[in-house]
Scaffold this motif. Structure first.
Motif, short mmCIF file in Angstrom:
data_model
loop_
_atom_site.label_atom_id
_atom_site.label_comp_id
_atom_site.label_asym_id
_atom_site.label_seq_id
_atom_site.Cartn_x
_atom_site.Cartn_y
_atom_site.Cartn_z
N MET A 1 3.58 -6.05 5.55
CA MET A 1 3.64 -4.74 4.75
C MET A 1 2.69 -3.87 5.13
O MET A 1 1.40 -4.64 5.32
CB MET A 1 3.76 -4.71 3.60
N ARG A 4 -2.70 -1.12 3.86
CA ARG A 4 -2.77 0.97 3.26
C ARG A 4 -1.33 0.91 2.09
O ARG A 4 -1.33 1.84 0.75
CB ARG A 4 -2.75 1.75 4.23
N ALA A 5 -0.52 -0.14 2.27
CA ALA A 5 0.74 -0.11 1.36
C ALA A 5 0.48 -0.86 -0.12
O ALA A 5 0.77 -0.18 -1.22
CB ALA A 5 1.41 -0.11 1.29
N TRP A 6 -0.49 -1.70 0.20
CA TRP A 6 -1.16 -2.05 -1.34
C TRP A 6 -1.57 -1.39 -1.96
O TRP A 6 -3.37 -1.11 -1.22
CB TRP A 6 -1.47 -3.74 -1.11
N ALA A 22 3.23 -2.45 -4.56
CA ALA A 22 3.19 -1.79 -3.93
C ALA A 22 4.21 -1.60 -4.43
O ALA A 22 5.62 -2.26 -4.57
CB ALA A 22 3.40 -2.71 -1.72
N PRO A 24 7.53 0.11 -1.51
CA PRO A 24 8.03 0.01 -0.49
C PRO A 24 9.07 1.38 -0.73
O PRO A 24 9.14 2.18 0.06
CB PRO A 24 7.64 -0.78 0.52
#
Length: 101
Positions: A1, A4-6, A22, A24
């Motif tokens: 992952m 930047r998604a966290w 996160a 997704p």
């Protein structure tokens, strides 16, 4: 992952002990701790909502005392009277002996 998604929780301090979240997809939410970033918990949004509400309500504050105390087992009442003289002996038969002769 991707990193930047966290998103870091706003309640986390600047040092360690940070919680990252996160999402997704709309079917799951991922949670990880900054101390162990390889360990990722995954939960459905509804399940996580129930958990957060229970935590806010204090359901996990004292897990050893949260349950009501166990009741002692019930004593069974004896079928026989309490005096030893009125009890039949275990060797006596309930049927009468067959007539002889």
């Amino acid at each position: 992952m991707p990193a930047r998604a966290w998103r870091k929780s706003s309640y986390s301090a600047q040092g360690s002990n940070c919680v990252y979240v996160a999402a997704p997809t709309s079917e799951d939410i991922k949670i990880r701790d900054s101390d162990e970033p390889d360990v990722i918990l995954t939960a459905a949004p509804a399940t996580l909502d129930v958990f957060i509400r229970a935590a806010k309500a204090g359901r996990f504050d004292h897990p050893t005392t949260a349950r009501p105390p166990r009741r002692p087992p019930r004593r069974r009442r004896s079928v026989w009277p309490t005096t030893p003289q009125s009890r039949p002996s275990p060797r006596s038969s309930s049927t009468s002996p067959a007539p002889t002769g």
